[in-house]
Design an enzyme around this catalytic site. Structure first.
Site, PDB file in Angstrom:
ATOM      1  N   SER A   9       0.796  -1.170  -0.022  1.00  0.00           N
ATOM      2  CA  SER A   9      -0.026  -0.013   0.153  1.00  0.00           C
ATOM      3  C   SER A   9       0.942   1.207  -0.022  1.00  0.00           C
ATOM      4  O   SER A   9       2.246   1.372   0.159  1.00  0.00           O
ATOM      5  CB  SER A   9      -0.714  -0.088   1.340  1.00  0.00           C
ATOM      6  OG  SER A   9      -0.086   0.427   2.455  1.00  0.00           O
ATOM      7  N   GLU A  89       8.631  -3.243   6.180  1.00  0.00           N
ATOM      8  CA  GLU A  89       9.373  -2.644   5.235  1.00  0.00           C
ATOM      9  C   GLU A  89       9.989  -3.446   4.313  1.00  0.00           C
ATOM     10  O   GLU A  89      11.173  -3.281   3.686  1.00  0.00           O
ATOM     11  CB  GLU A  89      10.334  -1.882   5.958  1.00  0.00           C
ATOM     12  CG  GLU A  89      10.067  -0.910   7.077  1.00  0.00           C
ATOM     13  CD  GLU A  89       9.235   0.270   6.748  1.00  0.00           C
ATOM     14  OE1 GLU A  89       9.013   0.555   5.459  1.00  0.00           O
ATOM     15  OE2 GLU A  89       8.805   0.898   7.630  1.00  0.00           O
ATOM     16  N   ALA A  90       9.248  -4.438   3.707  1.00  0.00           N
ATOM     17  CA  ALA A  90       9.583  -5.627   2.604  1.00  0.00           C
ATOM     18  C   ALA A  90      10.299  -4.864   1.367  1.00  0.00           C
ATOM     19  O   ALA A  90      10.876  -5.444   0.512  1.00  0.00           O
ATOM     20  CB  ALA A  90       8.568  -6.175   2.273  1.00  0.00           C
ATOM     21  N   HIS A 186      -3.609  13.604  -7.741  1.00  0.00           N
ATOM     22  CA  HIS A 186      -2.707  14.516  -6.805  1.00  0.00           C
ATOM     23  C   HIS A 186      -1.303  14.168  -6.882  1.00  0.00           C
ATOM     24  O   HIS A 186      -0.695  15.322  -6.870  1.00  0.00           O
ATOM     25  CB  HIS A 186      -3.347  14.740  -5.436  1.00  0.00           C
ATOM     26  CG  HIS A 186      -4.838  15.385  -5.295  1.00  0.00           C
ATOM     27  ND1 HIS A 186      -5.860  14.502  -5.132  1.00  0.00           N
ATOM     28  CD2 HIS A 186      -5.125  16.673  -5.642  1.00  0.00           C
ATOM     29  CE1 HIS A 186      -6.967  15.316  -5.193  1.00  0.00           C
ATOM     30  NE2 HIS A 186      -6.556  16.852  -5.530  1.00  0.00           N
TER      31      HIS A 186
END
Length: 192
Positions: A9, A89-90, A186
């Site tokens: 994500s 934190e892959a 954005h």
């Protein structure tokens, strides 16, 4: 049969929270879960996985030198069993380490749950994420939202003046003070 999962994500979608919940579920059932995090990420203390909602657990460290097959075999011997490997934190894994994680799954029959960002602050895929997207058995997107209410797919890095950075090192540790999750619209307005 064990599988390799990649939960990905933008920032602030709850990746670390989901990892910590999974670790708790294993521990609650008397099972052994090994938690790993990047050795250079010391935002919450070295060897800690922490979520924005206040949960945290100790973690083993990985750097570019760690061999996951060897380390998981050692842990299995030391602990008597190893039921799951969880990686925070892959995105910072190397391609070789993701290949090793496929061996942990396929040869050691240990499930691996990897949690990380898909892309960096300019919309490029991290090496670890790219390999996980290609080789994971299951891909699970965790969702968060942009300030406009749309799904946030990207992360914008802010400079010291609060402007969107368009260049720089791919890896720069920071939290909400440095990064903002945004929808593609954005993100493109600020970065492209």
């Amino acid at each position: 049969m064990a599988q390799l999962y990649f939960y990905y994500s933008a920032m602030n979608a709850g990746k670390s929270t989901a990892l910590l919940q999974s670790a708790y579920n294993y521990q609650e059932r008397g099972m052994q879960a090994a938690i790993f995090t990047a050795a250079f990420d010391d935002r919450f203390g070295l060897g800690k996985v922490s979520s924005r909602i206040g949960l945290s657990m100790d973690a083993l460290l990985f750097d570019e030198e760690l061999d996951f097959v060897e380390r998981c075999q050692q842990l299995r011997e030391t602990l008597g069993r190893l039921d799951c490997v969880l990686i925070d934190e892959a995105q910072f894994l190397s391609k070789a380490q993701v290949r090793q994680l496929t061996d942990v799954v396929d040869q050691l029959d240990i499930p691996v749950l990897a949690f990380g960002l898909r892309t960096d602050f300019i919309g490029e895929t991290f090496a670890g994420s790219q390999a996980l997207l290609a080789w994971a058995d299951k891909l699970i997107e965790l969702k968060t939202i942009c300030h406009c209410g749309r799904k946030a797919n990207f992360v914008v890095r802010l400079d010291a003046d609060g402007n969107a950075a368009r260049a720089g090192s791919q890896v720069e540790i920071g939290g909400n003070d440095r990064y903002v999750s945004m929808c593609r619209l954005h993100f493109k307005e600020l970065v492209w």
